[in-house]
Design a protein around this motif. Structure first.
Motif, PDB file in Angstrom:
ATOM      1  N   VAL A   1      -2.326 -10.038   9.514  1.00  0.00           N
ATOM      2  CA  VAL A   1      -3.049  -8.813   9.885  1.00  0.00           C
ATOM      3  C   VAL A   1      -2.812  -7.741   8.829  1.00  0.00           C
ATOM      4  O   VAL A   1      -3.746  -7.095   8.349  1.00  0.00           O
ATOM      5  CB  VAL A   1      -2.616  -8.319  11.293  1.00  0.00           C
ATOM      6  CG1 VAL A   1      -3.125  -6.915  11.564  1.00  0.00           C
ATOM      7  CG2 VAL A   1      -3.100  -9.285  12.360  1.00  0.00           C
ATOM      8  N   PHE A   2      -1.554  -7.556   8.447  1.00  0.00           N
ATOM      9  CA  PHE A   2      -1.208  -6.559   7.438  1.00  0.00           C
ATOM     10  C   PHE A   2      -1.866  -6.876   6.095  1.00  0.00           C
ATOM     11  O   PHE A   2      -2.483  -6.015   5.471  1.00  0.00           O
ATOM     12  CB  PHE A   2       0.316  -6.496   7.279  1.00  0.00           C
ATOM     13  CG  PHE A   2       0.777  -5.611   6.164  1.00  0.00           C
ATOM     14  CD1 PHE A   2       0.854  -4.236   6.337  1.00  0.00           C
ATOM     15  CD2 PHE A   2       1.155  -6.150   4.938  1.00  0.00           C
ATOM     16  CE1 PHE A   2       1.285  -3.413   5.309  1.00  0.00           C
ATOM     17  CE2 PHE A   2       1.578  -5.332   3.910  1.00  0.00           C
ATOM     18  CZ  PHE A   2       1.642  -3.960   4.088  1.00  0.00           C
ATOM     19  N   THR A   3      -1.763  -8.121   5.655  1.00  0.00           N
ATOM     20  CA  THR A   3      -2.280  -8.517   4.349  1.00  0.00           C
ATOM     21  C   THR A   3      -3.796  -8.372   4.273  1.00  0.00           C
ATOM     22  O   THR A   3      -4.327  -7.870   3.277  1.00  0.00           O
ATOM     23  CB  THR A   3      -1.860  -9.964   4.026  1.00  0.00           C
ATOM     24  OG1 THR A   3      -0.428 -10.034   4.036  1.00  0.00           O
ATOM     25  CG2 THR A   3      -2.380 -10.409   2.674  1.00  0.00           C
ATOM     26  N   ARG A   4      -4.485  -8.800   5.307  1.00  0.00           N
ATOM     27  CA  ARG A   4      -5.949  -8.688   5.316  1.00  0.00           C
ATOM     28  C   ARG A   4      -6.403  -7.229   5.274  1.00  0.00           C
ATOM     29  O   ARG A   4      -7.487  -6.930   4.794  1.00  0.00           O
ATOM     30  CB  ARG A   4      -6.519  -9.378   6.551  1.00  0.00           C
ATOM     31  CG  ARG A   4      -6.433 -10.877   6.485  1.00  0.00           C
ATOM     32  CD  ARG A   4      -7.038 -11.534   7.731  1.00  0.00           C
ATOM     33  NE  ARG A   4      -6.646 -12.916   7.815  1.00  0.00           N
ATOM     34  CZ  ARG A   4      -5.666 -13.384   8.602  1.00  0.00           C
ATOM     35  NH1 ARG A   4      -4.999 -12.558   9.406  1.00  0.00           N
ATOM     36  NH2 ARG A   4      -5.371 -14.663   8.593  1.00  0.00           N
ATOM     37  N   LYS A   5      -5.570  -6.338   5.765  1.00  0.00           N
ATOM     38  CA  LYS A   5      -5.897  -4.912   5.786  1.00  0.00           C
ATOM     39  C   LYS A   5      -5.621  -4.238   4.441  1.00  0.00           C
ATOM     40  O   LYS A   5      -6.413  -3.427   3.981  1.00  0.00           O
ATOM     41  CB  LYS A   5      -5.076  -4.237   6.891  1.00  0.00           C
ATOM     42  CG  LYS A   5      -5.454  -2.812   7.177  1.00  0.00           C
ATOM     43  CD  LYS A   5      -4.876  -2.403   8.517  1.00  0.00           C
ATOM     44  CE  LYS A   5      -3.922  -1.262   8.384  1.00  0.00           C
ATOM     45  NZ  LYS A   5      -3.360  -0.824   9.649  1.00  0.00           N
ATOM     46  N   VAL A   6      -4.513  -4.593   3.793  1.00  0.00           N
ATOM     47  CA  VAL A   6      -4.105  -3.855   2.590  1.00  0.00           C
ATOM     48  C   VAL A   6      -4.466  -4.528   1.272  1.00  0.00           C
ATOM     49  O   VAL A   6      -4.623  -3.845   0.265  1.00  0.00           O
ATOM     50  CB  VAL A   6      -2.589  -3.543   2.590  1.00  0.00           C
ATOM     51  CG1 VAL A   6      -2.207  -2.729   3.807  1.00  0.00           C
ATOM     52  CG2 VAL A   6      -1.751  -4.803   2.499  1.00  0.00           C
ATOM     53  N   LEU A   7      -4.579  -5.847   1.253  1.00  0.00           N
ATOM     54  CA  LEU A   7      -4.772  -6.516  -0.038  1.00  0.00           C
ATOM     55  C   LEU A   7      -6.156  -6.301  -0.640  1.00  0.00           C
ATOM     56  O   LEU A   7      -6.244  -5.992  -1.841  1.00  0.00           O
ATOM     57  CB  LEU A   7      -4.459  -8.015   0.065  1.00  0.00           C
ATOM     58  CG  LEU A   7      -4.409  -8.766  -1.265  1.00  0.00           C
ATOM     59  CD1 LEU A   7      -3.426  -8.133  -2.235  1.00  0.00           C
ATOM     60  CD2 LEU A   7      -4.048 -10.225  -1.040  1.00  0.00           C
ATOM     61  N   PRO A   8      -7.227  -6.411   0.117  1.00  0.00           N
ATOM     62  CA  PRO A   8      -8.538  -6.174  -0.526  1.00  0.00           C
ATOM     63  C   PRO A   8      -8.622  -4.750  -1.074  1.00  0.00           C
ATOM     64  O   PRO A   8      -8.425  -3.773  -0.350  1.00  0.00           O
ATOM     65  CB  PRO A   8      -9.533  -6.385   0.621  1.00  0.00           C
ATOM     66  CG  PRO A   8      -8.804  -7.254   1.604  1.00  0.00           C
ATOM     67  CD  PRO A   8      -7.363  -6.830   1.506  1.00  0.00           C
ATOM     68  N   GLY A   9      -8.833  -4.662  -2.370  1.00  0.00           N
ATOM     69  CA  GLY A   9      -8.926  -3.356  -3.028  1.00  0.00           C
ATOM     70  C   GLY A   9      -7.610  -2.837  -3.563  1.00  0.00           C
ATOM     71  O   GLY A   9      -7.582  -1.910  -4.379  1.00  0.00           O
ATOM     72  N   ALA A  10      -6.500  -3.435  -3.146  1.00  0.00           N
ATOM     73  CA  ALA A  10      -5.185  -2.936  -3.549  1.00  0.00           C
ATOM     74  C   ALA A  10      -4.905  -3.128  -5.039  1.00  0.00           C
ATOM     75  O   ALA A  10      -4.118  -2.387  -5.628  1.00  0.00           O
ATOM     76  CB  ALA A  10      -4.087  -3.625  -2.738  1.00  0.00           C
ATOM     77  N   MET A  11      -5.539  -4.103  -5.649  1.00  0.00           N
ATOM     78  CA  MET A  11      -5.225  -4.423  -7.039  1.00  0.00           C
ATOM     79  C   MET A  11      -6.227  -3.828  -8.023  1.00  0.00           C
ATOM     80  O   MET A  11      -6.111  -4.053  -9.225  1.00  0.00           O
ATOM     81  CB  MET A  11      -5.152  -5.948  -7.218  1.00  0.00           C
ATOM     82  CG  MET A  11      -4.143  -6.632  -6.312  1.00  0.00           C
ATOM     83  SD  MET A  11      -2.504  -5.872  -6.297  1.00  0.00           S
ATOM     84  CE  MET A  11      -1.994  -6.152  -7.957  1.00  0.00           C
ATOM     85  N   ARG A  12      -7.164  -3.053  -7.539  1.00  0.00           N
ATOM     86  CA  ARG A  12      -8.160  -2.441  -8.411  1.00  0.00           C
ATOM     87  C   ARG A  12      -7.462  -1.593  -9.473  1.00  0.00           C
ATOM     88  O   ARG A  12      -6.713  -0.669  -9.164  1.00  0.00           O
ATOM     89  CB  ARG A  12      -9.116  -1.583  -7.588  1.00  0.00           C
ATOM     90  CG  ARG A  12     -10.356  -1.176  -8.360  1.00  0.00           C
ATOM     91  CD  ARG A  12     -11.402  -0.532  -7.468  1.00  0.00           C
ATOM     92  NE  ARG A  12     -11.734  -1.414  -6.343  1.00  0.00           N
ATOM     93  CZ  ARG A  12     -11.729  -1.021  -5.077  1.00  0.00           C
ATOM     94  NH1 ARG A  12     -11.449   0.208  -4.741  1.00  0.00           N
ATOM     95  NH2 ARG A  12     -12.039  -1.879  -4.122  1.00  0.00           N
ATOM     96  N   GLY A  13      -7.665  -1.932 -10.736  1.00  0.00           N
ATOM     97  CA  GLY A  13      -7.063  -1.189 -11.839  1.00  0.00           C
ATOM     98  C   GLY A  13      -5.583  -1.448 -12.026  1.00  0.00           C
ATOM     99  O   GLY A  13      -4.913  -0.752 -12.783  1.00  0.00           O
ATOM    100  N   THR A  14      -5.066  -2.457 -11.338  1.00  0.00           N
ATOM    101  CA  THR A  14      -3.638  -2.755 -11.369  1.00  0.00           C
ATOM    102  C   THR A  14      -3.417  -4.219 -11.706  1.00  0.00           C
ATOM    103  O   THR A  14      -4.190  -5.075 -11.290  1.00  0.00           O
ATOM    104  CB  THR A  14      -3.010  -2.449  -9.989  1.00  0.00           C
ATOM    105  OG1 THR A  14      -3.256  -1.088  -9.657  1.00  0.00           O
ATOM    106  CG2 THR A  14      -1.531  -2.706  -9.976  1.00  0.00           C
ATOM    107  N   THR A  15      -2.363  -4.479 -12.447  1.00  0.00           N
ATOM    108  CA  THR A  15      -1.955  -5.855 -12.733  1.00  0.00           C
ATOM    109  C   THR A  15      -0.524  -6.029 -12.247  1.00  0.00           C
ATOM    110  O   THR A  15       0.334  -5.188 -12.522  1.00  0.00           O
ATOM    111  CB  THR A  15      -2.016  -6.155 -14.240  1.00  0.00           C
ATOM    112  OG1 THR A  15      -3.357  -5.940 -14.690  1.00  0.00           O
ATOM    113  CG2 THR A  15      -1.605  -7.589 -14.532  1.00  0.00           C
TER     114      THR A  15
END
Length: 125
Positions: free
Chosen positions: A53-67
């Motif tokens: 539940v947590f991962t599906r909420k935070v991961l999409p979009g979390a890595m934009r501009g980040t490596t």
């Protein structure tokens, strides 16, 4: 022993792959069903369902501009089927670079290493 180290290294690489590509289901699948995880921000999660539940909420979009990269540093075999793994996590983005020091306790079940108890801690100073 080298085969086990390679298999554990592969789990760390799969964490990196899933994080970099924002693949929530691949990330969630790396955890044991009853895993516990404390995130880098101190959120305590219990069980693959709650982690999901947590991962599906935070991961999409979390890595934009980040490596983010993960490097396995040390492995301590507590038993042949249980290992404590220290990892270097480096996150680079528009605000600079930050380092984390995750510790993953992994358990081998049905021939597969799974994340079982994980703590992600930012490195300061």
């Amino acid at each position: 022993m080298d085969t086990e180290l390679d298999a554990i290294r592969d789990v760390v690489a799969r964490v990196q792959h899933a994080q970099q590509r924002e693949l929530a289901e691949e990330f969630i699948a790396l955890f044991r069903h009853d895993a516990i995880w404390t995130t880098g921000h101190g959120r305590r999660l219990t069980g693959r369902d709650e982690i999901g539940v947590f991962t599906r909420k935070v991961l999409p979009g979390a890595m934009r501009g980040t490596t983010v990269t993960y490097e396995m540093l040390d492995v301590l075999f507590i038993r042949p089927d249980v290992a404590a793994v220290r990892v270097r996590q480096t996150t680079s983005g528009p605000d600079g670079t930050a380092e984390g020091s995750p510790v993953y306790v992994m358990a081998k079940e049905d021939g597969r290493w799974l994340l079982t108890a994980c703590q992600n801690t930012p490195v300061v100073g």
